[in-house]
Design a protein around this motif. Structure first.
Motif, mmCIF file in Angstrom:
data_model
loop_
_atom_site.group_PDB
_atom_site.id
_atom_site.type_symbol
_atom_site.label_atom_id
_atom_site.label_comp_id
_atom_site.label_asym_id
_atom_site.label_seq_id
_atom_site.Cartn_x
_atom_site.Cartn_y
_atom_site.Cartn_z
ATOM 1 N N GLU A 63 0.853 -1.177 0.000
ATOM 2 C CA GLU A 63 0.000 0.000 0.000
ATOM 3 C C GLU A 63 0.888 1.226 0.000
ATOM 4 O OE1 GLU A 63 -3.153 0.310 2.753
ATOM 5 O OE2 GLU A 63 -3.652 -1.811 2.623
ATOM 6 N N TYR A 64 0.516 2.199 -0.812
ATOM 7 C CA TYR A 64 1.300 3.428 -0.879
ATOM 8 C C TYR A 64 0.896 4.345 0.256
ATOM 9 C CZ TYR A 64 3.022 7.933 -2.382
ATOM 10 O OH TYR A 64 3.648 9.145 -2.423
ATOM 11 N N SER A 65 1.884 4.830 0.984
ATOM 12 C CA SER A 65 1.611 5.817 2.023
ATOM 13 C C SER A 65 2.439 7.053 1.718
ATOM 14 C CB SER A 65 1.954 5.264 3.411
ATOM 15 O OG SER A 65 3.320 4.957 3.477
ATOM 16 N N ASP A 66 1.765 8.152 1.533
ATOM 17 C CA ASP A 66 2.432 9.406 1.215
ATOM 18 C C ASP A 66 3.173 9.897 2.451
ATOM 19 O OD1 ASP A 66 3.249 11.748 0.106
ATOM 20 O OD2 ASP A 66 1.269 12.684 0.077
ATOM 21 N N PRO A 67 4.502 10.103 2.343
ATOM 22 C CA PRO A 67 5.248 10.553 3.512
ATOM 23 C C PRO A 67 4.931 11.987 3.896
ATOM 24 C CG PRO A 67 6.701 10.351 1.607
ATOM 25 C CD PRO A 67 5.361 9.840 1.198
ATOM 26 N N TYR A 72 9.695 15.473 3.011
ATOM 27 C CA TYR A 72 10.555 15.977 1.950
ATOM 28 C C TYR A 72 11.294 17.234 2.384
ATOM 29 C CZ TYR A 72 8.356 12.589 -1.068
ATOM 30 O OH TYR A 72 7.919 11.413 -1.615
ATOM 31 N N GLU A 73 10.624 18.100 3.150
ATOM 32 C CA GLU A 73 11.280 19.311 3.645
ATOM 33 C C GLU A 73 12.410 18.972 4.610
ATOM 34 O OE1 GLU A 73 8.184 21.724 5.241
ATOM 35 O OE2 GLU A 73 7.308 22.109 3.265
ATOM 36 N N GLU A 74 12.209 17.975 5.453
ATOM 37 C CA GLU A 74 13.258 17.551 6.388
ATOM 38 C C GLU A 74 14.454 16.970 5.631
ATOM 39 O OE1 GLU A 74 15.493 17.071 9.612
ATOM 40 O OE2 GLU A 74 13.579 18.140 9.544
ATOM 41 N N ASN A 75 14.180 16.145 4.607
ATOM 42 C CA ASN A 75 15.277 15.613 3.794
ATOM 43 C C ASN A 75 16.041 16.727 3.100
ATOM 44 O OD1 ASN A 75 14.809 12.980 4.453
ATOM 45 N ND2 ASN A 75 13.710 12.473 2.588
ATOM 46 N N TYR A 76 15.320 17.723 2.579
ATOM 47 C CA TYR A 76 15.963 18.856 1.915
ATOM 48 C C TYR A 76 16.831 19.630 2.903
ATOM 49 C CZ TYR A 76 16.561 23.372 -0.295
ATOM 50 O OH TYR A 76 17.103 24.522 -0.801
ATOM 51 N N ARG A 77 16.294 19.892 4.091
ATOM 52 C CA ARG A 77 17.037 20.618 5.123
ATOM 53 C C ARG A 77 18.313 19.870 5.504
ATOM 54 N NH1 ARG A 77 17.716 21.129 10.529
ATOM 55 N NH2 ARG A 77 17.624 23.202 11.409
ATOM 56 N N ARG A 78 18.196 18.566 5.664
ATOM 57 C CA ARG A 78 19.354 17.752 6.017
ATOM 58 C C ARG A 78 20.413 17.774 4.908
ATOM 59 N NH1 ARG A 78 17.374 12.153 7.629
ATOM 60 N NH2 ARG A 78 15.771 13.384 6.814
ATOM 61 N N ARG A 79 19.957 17.711 3.650
ATOM 62 C CA ARG A 79 20.875 17.734 2.511
ATOM 63 C C ARG A 79 21.602 19.076 2.417
ATOM 64 N NH1 ARG A 79 17.366 16.042 -1.033
ATOM 65 N NH2 ARG A 79 16.923 18.073 -1.935
#
Length: 102
Positions: A63-67, A72-79
Motif C-alpha cells: 500500500e502506498y503511504s504518502d510521507p 521531503y522538507e526535512e530531507n531537503y534541510r538535512r541535505r
C-alpha cells in the motif's frame, strides 16, 4: 561551467503540465538545448519514481503511504546542512548550531 536558473524554466514546466508538447524557440546560443535536456531529466525522474511506486504496489501488494511534505522538507534541510558542512570544512571551518535563546 555554471548553469544558471532561467526564468523561462517555470513557464516550460507549467506548459508541460497542461500539454504534452512545448516548442522552445530563441536566438542561437541562448540555452534552448540545455533547457530542454534539464526539463527532460526532471520529467524522466518523476516518471520513473511513479512507475516504481506503481510496480511495487502491484507486484508486492504494497500500500502506498504518502510521507507528506514535512518528510521531503526535512530531507531537503538535512541535505542543505550536509552540503554547508562539507563546504565549511573545505575552507577550514566547522559549523556549530546557534545557541537558542530562551
Amino acid at each position: 561551467m555554471a548553469i544558471y536558473s532561467r526564468l523561462v524554466e517555470h513557464r516550460v514546466n507549467d506548459a508541460l503540465s497542461d500539454t504534452r508538447v512545448v516548442l522552445i524557440v530563441g536566438p542561437r546560443q541562448s540555452g534552448k538545448t540545455t533547457l530542454a535536456k534539464k526539463t527532460a531529466k526532471a520529467v524522466t525522474a518523476t516518471a520513473r519514481k511513479s512507475a516504481v511506486l506503481f510496480y511495487n504496489t502491484l507486484r508486492h501488494g504494497m500500500e502506498y503511504s504518502d510521507p507528506g511534505a514535512s518528510h521531503y522538507e526535512e530531507n531537503y534541510r538535512r541535505r542543505v546542512l550536509t552540503n554547508l558542512e562539507r563546504r565549511a570544512k573545505s575552507f577550514g571551518y566547522t559549523l556549530q548550531p546557534a545557541p537558542t535563546s530562551g
